[in-house]
Design a protein around this motif. Structure first.
Motif, short mmCIF file in Angstrom:
data_model
loop_
_atom_site.label_atom_id
_atom_site.label_comp_id
_atom_site.label_asym_id
_atom_site.label_seq_id
_atom_site.Cartn_x
_atom_site.Cartn_y
_atom_site.Cartn_z
N VAL A 152 8.82 0.87 -1.29
CA VAL A 152 10.00 1.73 -1.34
C VAL A 152 9.59 3.18 -1.09
O VAL A 152 10.25 3.89 -0.32
N ALA A 153 8.50 3.61 -1.71
CA ALA A 153 8.05 5.00 -1.53
C ALA A 153 7.70 5.26 -0.07
O ALA A 153 8.06 6.30 0.49
N ARG A 154 7.02 4.33 0.56
CA ARG A 154 6.65 4.51 1.96
C ARG A 154 7.88 4.51 2.86
O ARG A 154 7.95 5.29 3.82
N GLU A 155 8.83 3.65 2.56
CA GLU A 155 10.07 3.61 3.34
C GLU A 155 10.81 4.94 3.25
O GLU A 155 11.31 5.45 4.24
N ARG A 156 10.86 5.49 2.06
CA ARG A 156 11.54 6.78 1.87
C ARG A 156 10.82 7.93 2.58
O ARG A 156 11.41 8.97 2.83
N GLN A 157 9.55 7.72 2.90
CA GLN A 157 8.80 8.72 3.67
C GLN A 157 8.93 8.48 5.17
O GLN A 157 8.35 9.21 5.96
N GLY A 158 9.69 7.44 5.54
CA GLY A 158 9.86 7.12 6.95
C GLY A 158 8.72 6.31 7.53
O GLY A 158 8.62 6.16 8.75
N ARG A 159 7.88 5.77 6.69
CA ARG A 159 6.72 4.99 7.13
C ARG A 159 7.03 3.51 7.06
O ARG A 159 6.55 2.78 6.20
N VAL A 160 7.87 3.05 7.98
CA VAL A 160 8.41 1.69 7.95
C VAL A 160 7.31 0.64 8.07
O VAL A 160 7.31 -0.36 7.33
N ASP A 161 6.38 0.82 8.99
CA ASP A 161 5.30 -0.16 9.15
C ASP A 161 4.45 -0.27 7.89
O ASP A 161 4.09 -1.37 7.46
N ALA A 162 4.12 0.87 7.29
CA ALA A 162 3.33 0.87 6.06
C ALA A 162 4.11 0.22 4.92
O ALA A 162 3.52 -0.47 4.07
N ALA A 163 5.43 0.41 4.90
CA ALA A 163 6.26 -0.22 3.88
C ALA A 163 6.25 -1.74 4.05
O ALA A 163 6.16 -2.48 3.07
N GLN A 164 6.31 -2.20 5.30
CA GLN A 164 6.27 -3.65 5.55
C GLN A 164 4.93 -4.24 5.11
O GLN A 164 4.89 -5.34 4.54
N GLU A 165 3.84 -3.51 5.34
CA GLU A 165 2.53 -3.97 4.89
C GLU A 165 2.50 -4.10 3.37
O GLU A 165 1.96 -5.08 2.83
N ALA A 166 3.06 -3.12 2.67
CA ALA A 166 3.09 -3.16 1.20
C ALA A 166 3.93 -4.34 0.71
O ALA A 166 3.55 -5.02 -0.24
N ARG A 167 5.06 -4.59 1.38
CA ARG A 167 5.90 -5.74 1.00
C ARG A 167 5.17 -7.05 1.23
O ARG A 167 5.28 -7.99 0.44
N ALA A 168 4.40 -7.13 2.31
CA ALA A 168 3.63 -8.34 2.58
C ALA A 168 2.56 -8.55 1.51
O ALA A 168 2.34 -9.69 1.06
N LEU A 169 1.91 -7.47 1.09
CA LEU A 169 0.93 -7.58 0.01
C LEU A 169 1.60 -8.07 -1.28
O LEU A 169 1.06 -8.92 -1.98
N ALA A 170 2.77 -7.51 -1.58
CA ALA A 170 3.50 -7.93 -2.78
C ALA A 170 3.84 -9.41 -2.71
O ALA A 170 3.66 -10.16 -3.68
N ALA A 171 4.32 -9.86 -1.55
CA ALA A 171 4.69 -11.28 -1.40
C ALA A 171 3.46 -12.17 -1.56
O ALA A 171 3.53 -13.23 -2.21
N GLY A 172 2.34 -11.76 -0.98
CA GLY A 172 1.12 -12.55 -1.12
C GLY A 172 0.65 -12.65 -2.55
O GLY A 172 0.22 -13.71 -3.01
N LEU A 173 0.76 -11.56 -3.29
CA LEU A 173 0.37 -11.57 -4.70
C LEU A 173 1.31 -12.45 -5.53
O LEU A 173 0.87 -13.17 -6.42
N ARG A 174 2.60 -12.38 -5.24
CA ARG A 174 3.56 -13.21 -5.99
C ARG A 174 3.31 -14.69 -5.73
O ARG A 174 3.52 -15.52 -6.61
N ALA A 175 2.87 -15.02 -4.53
CA ALA A 175 2.60 -16.42 -4.18
C ALA A 175 1.38 -16.95 -4.94
O ALA A 175 1.26 -18.16 -5.15
N ARG A 176 0.50 -16.06 -5.36
CA ARG A 176 -0.71 -16.47 -6.08
C ARG A 176 -0.43 -16.88 -7.51
O ARG A 176 -1.20 -17.63 -8.09
N GLN A 177 0.65 -16.40 -8.09
CA GLN A 177 0.92 -16.70 -9.51
C GLN A 177 2.42 -16.84 -9.70
O GLN A 177 3.17 -15.93 -9.42
N PRO A 178 2.85 -17.98 -10.22
CA PRO A 178 4.28 -18.12 -10.49
C PRO A 178 4.70 -17.15 -11.60
O PRO A 178 3.95 -16.89 -12.52
N ALA A 179 5.89 -16.60 -11.44
CA ALA A 179 6.44 -15.67 -12.44
C ALA A 179 6.63 -16.41 -13.75
O ALA A 179 7.18 -17.50 -13.78
N SER A 180 6.20 -15.82 -14.85
CA SER A 180 6.38 -16.43 -16.17
C SER A 180 7.29 -15.54 -16.99
O SER A 180 6.87 -14.84 -17.88
N ARG A 181 8.54 -15.53 -16.63
CA ARG A 181 9.50 -14.65 -17.30
C ARG A 181 10.33 -15.43 -18.27
O ARG A 181 10.69 -16.50 -18.13
#
Length: 135
Positions: free
Chosen positions: A106-135
């Motif tokens: 979100v921070a990168r997107e607000r700075q206009g850095r769309v590609d960097a924001a997409q990379e951060a979202r991909a990292l987040a998705a990869g990390l979430r796939a490693r561990q199921p949410a235990s909420r």
């Protein structure tokens, strides 16, 4: 050395808990900062969080909180920096790290850095796939 450890209380957050010692000044400052932020006193909340960081400079939860606050204040670059520091200091909790990477996106997107924001979202998705949410 040789001191008894104090019991810890989870810091109330929306992701798996990160703990600070119960009754610690840093935890009290964090709680006070959250109250000030809820009342709209963002500057006061920031000062309290900075004081907490001065007491516990290796606390990823405090840097995550500062990142959220910076984003709310409109300082996307500052938010990204604080969030990256939270990542560097964090344990290997993939779900918590994924939430921080989502904030970075979100921070990168607000700075206009769309590609960097997409990379951060991909990292987040990869990390979430490693561990199921235990909420």
């Amino acid at each position: 050395a040789g001191c008894a450890q104090r019991p810890v209380t989870p810091v109330p957050v929306d992701y798996p808990p990160v703990v600070l010692p119960e009754g610690s000044p840093a935890l009290q400052l964090l709680e006070h900062a959250r109250r000030e932020r809820a009342l709209g006193n963002l500057a006061g909340a920031g000062r309290l969080l900075e004081r907490a960081v001065s007491l516990v400079p290796a606390s990823p939860v405090l840097y995550r909180e500062l990142a959220d606050l910076s984003l709310e204040e409109g300082d996307a670059a500052g938010a990204e920096g604080m969030a990256l520091r939270a990542i560097r200091l964090s344990s290997s909790n993939p779900h918590w790290q994924a939430d921080v990477w989502a904030l970075i996106a979100v921070a990168r997107e607000r700075q206009g850095r769309v590609d960097a924001a997409q990379e951060a979202r991909a990292l987040a998705a990869g990390l979430r796939a490693r561990q199921p949410a235990s909420r």
